[in-house]
Enzyme design. Structure first.
Site, PDB file in Angstrom:
ATOM      1  N   LYS A 221       0.863  -1.185   0.000  1.00 50.20           N
ATOM      2  CA  LYS A 221       0.000   0.000   0.000  1.00 50.20           C
ATOM      3  C   LYS A 221       0.884   1.214   0.000  1.00 50.20           C
ATOM      4  CE  LYS A 221      -4.505   0.729   0.165  1.00 50.20           C
ATOM      5  NZ  LYS A 221      -5.557  -0.206  -0.263  1.00 50.20           N
TER       6      LYS A 221
HETATM    7  P1  NAD Z   1     -12.989   7.390  -2.669  1.00 46.40           P
HETATM    8  O1  NAD Z   1     -12.002   8.447  -2.344  1.00 46.40           O
HETATM    9  O2  NAD Z   1     -13.424   7.204  -4.073  1.00 46.40           O
HETATM   10  O3  NAD Z   1     -14.320   7.595  -1.784  1.00 46.40           O
HETATM   11  C1  NAD Z   1     -14.305   7.704  -0.397  1.00 46.40           C
HETATM   12  C2  NAD Z   1     -15.686   8.185   0.037  1.00 46.40           C
HETATM   13  O4  NAD Z   1     -15.761   8.162   1.467  1.00 46.40           O
HETATM   14  C3  NAD Z   1     -15.995   9.622  -0.374  1.00 46.40           C
HETATM   15  O5  NAD Z   1     -17.374   9.704  -0.731  1.00 46.40           O
HETATM   16  C4  NAD Z   1     -15.751  10.419   0.905  1.00 46.40           C
HETATM   17  O6  NAD Z   1     -16.501  11.642   0.939  1.00 46.40           O
HETATM   18  C5  NAD Z   1     -16.254   9.428   1.922  1.00 46.40           C
HETATM   19  N1  NAD Z   1     -15.771   9.626   3.280  1.00 46.40           N
HETATM   20  C6  NAD Z   1     -14.516   9.876   3.725  1.00 46.40           C
HETATM   21  N2  NAD Z   1     -14.512   9.979   5.055  1.00 46.40           N
HETATM   22  C7  NAD Z   1     -15.787   9.758   5.469  1.00 46.40           C
HETATM   23  C8  NAD Z   1     -16.433   9.719   6.714  1.00 46.40           C
HETATM   24  N3  NAD Z   1     -15.742   9.896   7.834  1.00 46.40           N
HETATM   25  N4  NAD Z   1     -17.766   9.457   6.751  1.00 46.40           N
HETATM   26  C9  NAD Z   1     -18.463   9.258   5.618  1.00 46.40           C
HETATM   27  N5  NAD Z   1     -17.899   9.273   4.411  1.00 46.40           N
HETATM   28  C10 NAD Z   1     -16.589   9.532   4.342  1.00 46.40           C
HETATM   29  O7  NAD Z   1     -12.378   6.027  -2.087  1.00 46.40           O
HETATM   30  P2  NAD Z   1     -12.770   4.534  -2.462  1.00 46.40           P
HETATM   31  O8  NAD Z   1     -11.831   4.049  -3.502  1.00 46.40           O
HETATM   32  O9  NAD Z   1     -14.248   4.436  -2.701  1.00 46.40           O
HETATM   33  O10 NAD Z   1     -12.368   3.762  -1.135  1.00 46.40           O
HETATM   34  C11 NAD Z   1     -13.255   3.636  -0.022  1.00 46.40           C
HETATM   35  C12 NAD Z   1     -12.782   2.477   0.844  1.00 46.40           C
HETATM   36  O11 NAD Z   1     -12.787   1.271   0.072  1.00 46.40           O
HETATM   37  C13 NAD Z   1     -11.354   2.597   1.392  1.00 46.40           C
HETATM   38  O12 NAD Z   1     -11.305   1.968   2.653  1.00 46.40           O
HETATM   39  C14 NAD Z   1     -10.536   1.792   0.397  1.00 46.40           C
HETATM   40  O13 NAD Z   1      -9.316   1.339   0.947  1.00 46.40           O
HETATM   41  C15 NAD Z   1     -11.504   0.649   0.140  1.00 46.40           C
HETATM   42  N6  NAD Z   1     -11.276  -0.080  -1.104  1.00 46.40           N
HETATM   43  C16 NAD Z   1     -11.255   0.547  -2.307  1.00 46.40           C
HETATM   44  C17 NAD Z   1     -11.066  -0.192  -3.462  1.00 46.40           C
HETATM   45  C18 NAD Z   1     -11.111   0.437  -4.819  1.00 46.40           C
HETATM   46  O14 NAD Z   1     -11.092  -0.311  -5.813  1.00 46.40           O
HETATM   47  N7  NAD Z   1     -11.231   1.748  -4.950  1.00 46.40           N
HETATM   48  C19 NAD Z   1     -10.869  -1.582  -3.387  1.00 46.40           C
HETATM   49  C20 NAD Z   1     -10.891  -2.206  -2.141  1.00 46.40           C
HETATM   50  C21 NAD Z   1     -11.109  -1.436  -1.008  1.00 46.40           C
END
Ligand code: NAD
Length: 421
Positions: free
Chosen positions: A111
Site C-alpha cells: 500500500k
Molecule cells: P474514494 O475516495 O473514491 O471515496 C471515499 C468516500 O468516502 C468519499 O465519498 C468520501 O466523501 C467518503 N468519506 C470519507 N470519510 C468519510 C467519513 N468519515 N464518513 C463518511 N464518508 C466519508 O475512495 P474509495 O476508492 O471508494 O475507497 C473507499 C474504501 O474502500 C477505502 O477503505 C478503500 O481502501 C476501500 N477499497 C477501495 C477499493 C477500490 O477499488 N477503490 C478496493 C478495495 C477497497
C-alpha cells in the site's frame, strides 16, 4: 480475539495485528513466523516537494509499504488523504497480503499514500505530486515488483500519470506497472465497478444465508466514492431498498428507498450527496446506527468502534472499506450474531479485476466485459464458498475463517520457498 487496549489509543495496525494473532493461534504458528508475517518486508518514506501554482513550495510525506512477496509481486492501492501515516499504510499493506491470498491471486500485499488533502490543490498540482511521488518510489515498483492501483483520493487519472512517469523513465510504455488505468491506456473493462460489484455479490450471498429476500431488505452505505456509489447502485439493482448514503460532508435518508441513479447524478454535479432534494438530511454518524438489514461501510477505517458499536442495528455488515470495524467492535458484533462479511473478502473484487487488468496488459490481449464480470463472479463466489465451508468445519466468524485460509496460504508459499539465506 484478544484485544489489549481501548479503541481510542489504537490504530488500524493494532487491529491488523489482533487479526493476525487470532489466526496464528488457531493455526498454531510458531512465534518467529508470526513476527515475520506481522512486519513489512520493505517500507519507504519519502519527501514529496510540490511547486505550487503560485510559485511557493510545500513538502508532503509519502509512503510505500510492501508487506509480503511470498506468493508474488506486491499489489496495493495509493491513497491521497491528510490522515495517511506509516502505521495506516502498514495495516493496509498487510490486509492486501491476506486479501490476495484469500482470492488466490499470485500477489503479495502493498500500500502507499501521500499525506495530502487533494481537494485543496489544483489538478496540475496533484499531477506534479503524483509524478514526484512516483519517481521517489520508482526503484521499488514495477510489473514484477509492486503494482499500484487507486484508493481513497486517487483515480484512473492518477494511475495514468503514474504509468506515464514510470514509462518515461523506462524509455518505453509499461502498461502493467499500475492497474485501475483509463481504458484508453490498457485499463480493463469492468475495473471501475469491480469492487462494488463484489460488495453487492457478498451482500446478496449474506442475505441468502439469512433467508432474507433482497426486496425485503434495506441498506445504508457510508461513503459515496468509487466503492460506495456503485455498491449502492448494484444493491438497488438487486432489489434492496437503499435508504441512506453518506459522504464526508453529511448523509441523506429516504425511508422508501433512494433513487440511486438520480442521487449519483446529483453527487457528480455537486461533489457531495448533501442537499439532494429527494431525501432528508441526517447527521453522518447516524447512518451507521440505522435499523437496516445491510450496512456497507465504504469510507475509511475504524468507523465502528467501542463507543458506537452497541447502537449498531444492522443484521449484516459488508465491509466495502478496509478495516471499518475496530477489533473491539468486531468481537462485540460477533457476540450479537451480526453477520460481518470481512473486508479481505467483501472488497476483493477490485484487486481481482486489477489482476485481470495486469494479465491483459502482459498479454496485450483485451477481454470482453462479459468475460471480466463472469470471472469476477466466479472468484468472489468461490471465495465465499471456501470461507463459509471453513467456518462450518473450524468455527469462528467469517473473518476468522477468511484469515485462517489466507494466512495458511501465505505460510505455505513461504515454507515452500524457504528462508533466505
Ligand atoms: P474514494 O475516495 O473514491 O471515496 C471515499 C468516500 O468516502 C468519499 O465519498 C468520501 O466523501 C467518503 N468519506 C470519507 N470519510 C468519510 C467519513 N468519515 N464518513 C463518511 N464518508 C466519508 O475512495 P474509495 O476508492 O471508494 O475507497 C473507499 C474504501 O474502500 C477505502 O477503505 C478503500 O481502501 C476501500 N477499497 C477501495 C477499493 C477500490 O477499488 N477503490 C478496493 C478495495 C477497497
Amino acid at each position: 480475539m484478544t484485544v489489549t487496549a481501548p479503541d481510542a489509543t489504537r490504530s488500524p495496525l493494532d487491529d491488523a495485528h489482533d487479526q493476525l494473532r487470532a489466526a496464528a493461534t488457531a493455526l498454531d504458528i510458531e512465534p518467529g513466523l508470526v513476527d515475520l508475517l506481522g512486519q513489512a518486508r520493505r517500507e519507504i518514506s519519502v519527501g514529496v516537494p510540490l511547486r505550487r501554482d503560485d510559485g511557493s513550495v510545500e513538502v508532503f510525506r509519502g509512503y510505500r509499504v510492501q508487506h509480503n512477496f511470498s506468493r508474488g509481486p506486491a499489489k496495493g492501492g495509493v491513497r491521497f488523504a491528510p490522515s495517511v501515516d506509516l502505521d495506516e499504510v502498514r495495516a493496509l499493506a498487510m490486509w492486501m497480503t491476506w486479501k490476495c491470498a484469500l482470492v488466490d491471486l499470485p500477489y503479495g500485499g502493498a500500500k502507499g499514500g501521500v499525506a495530502i488533502d487533494p481537494r485543496q490543490y489544483s489538478i496540475e498540482e496533484i499531477e506534479r505530486v503524483t509524478r514526484r511521488y512516483t519517481s521517489e518510489i520508482l526503484p521499488v515498483i514495477g510489473p514484477d515488483r509492486d503494482i499500484p492501483a487507486p484508493d481513497i483520493g486517487t483515480d484512473e487519472r492518477t494511475m495514468a500519470w503514474m504509468m506515464d512517469t514510470f514509462s518515461v523513465s523506462s524509455g518505453y510504455t509499461v502498461q502493467s506497472v499500475v492497474t485501475g488505468k483509463p481504458i484508453a491506456l490498457g485499463g480493463s473493462l469492468g475495473r471501475a465497478t469491480s469492487t462494488s460489484r463484489g460488495v453487492a455479490l457478498m451482500a446478496s450471498a449474506a442475505l441468502e444465508r439469512l433467508g432474507i429476500a433482497p426486496a425485503a431488505a434495506t441498506a445504508a452505505v457510508q461513503g459515496f466514492g468509487k466503492v460506495g456509489s456503485y455498491a449502492a447502485g448494484f444493491l438497488a439493482d438487486a432489489g434492496v431498498h437503499v435508504v441512506a448514503v453518506s459522504d464526508q460532508y453529511g448523509a441523506v435518508y429516504r425511508e422508501g428507498g433512494l433513487d440511486v441513479a438520480a442521487l449519483s447524478a446529483y453527487a457528480a454535479e455537486h461533489g457531495t450527496v448533501v442537499g439532494y432534494p429527494d431525501a432528508d438530511p441526517i447527521p453522518a454518524e447516524e447512518l451507521l446506527l440505522l435499523r437496516v438489514t445491510v450496512l456497507v461501510p465504504a469510507a475509511v477505517e475504524g468507523v465502528i468502534h467501542v463507543d458506537n458499536v452497541d447502537q449498531v442495528q444492522a443484521r449484516i455488515i459488508v465491509e466495502g472499506a478496509n478495516g471499518p470495524l475496530s477489533s473491539i467492535a468486531d468481537s462485540r458484533l460477533a457476540d450479537r450474531d451480526v453477520l460481518v462479511v470481512p473486508d479481505i473478502l467483501a472488497n476483493a473484487g477490485g484487486v481481482i479485476v486489477s489482476y485481470f487488468e495486469w494479465v491483459q496488459a502482459k498479454q496485450t490481449y483485451r477481454w470482453s466485459l462479459d468475460t471480466v464480470e463472469s470471472r469476477l463472479e466466479e472468484r468472489m463466489l468461490g471465495a465465499w464458498n471456501a470461507v463459509t465451508a471453513e467456518q462450518r468445519s473450524a468455527g469462528g466468524t467469517l473473518r476468522d475463517a477468511a484469515m485462517r485460509i489466507a494466512v495458511s496460504r501465505v505460510l505455505d508459499a513461504h515454507r515452500n520457498r524457504g528462508l533466505y539465506p
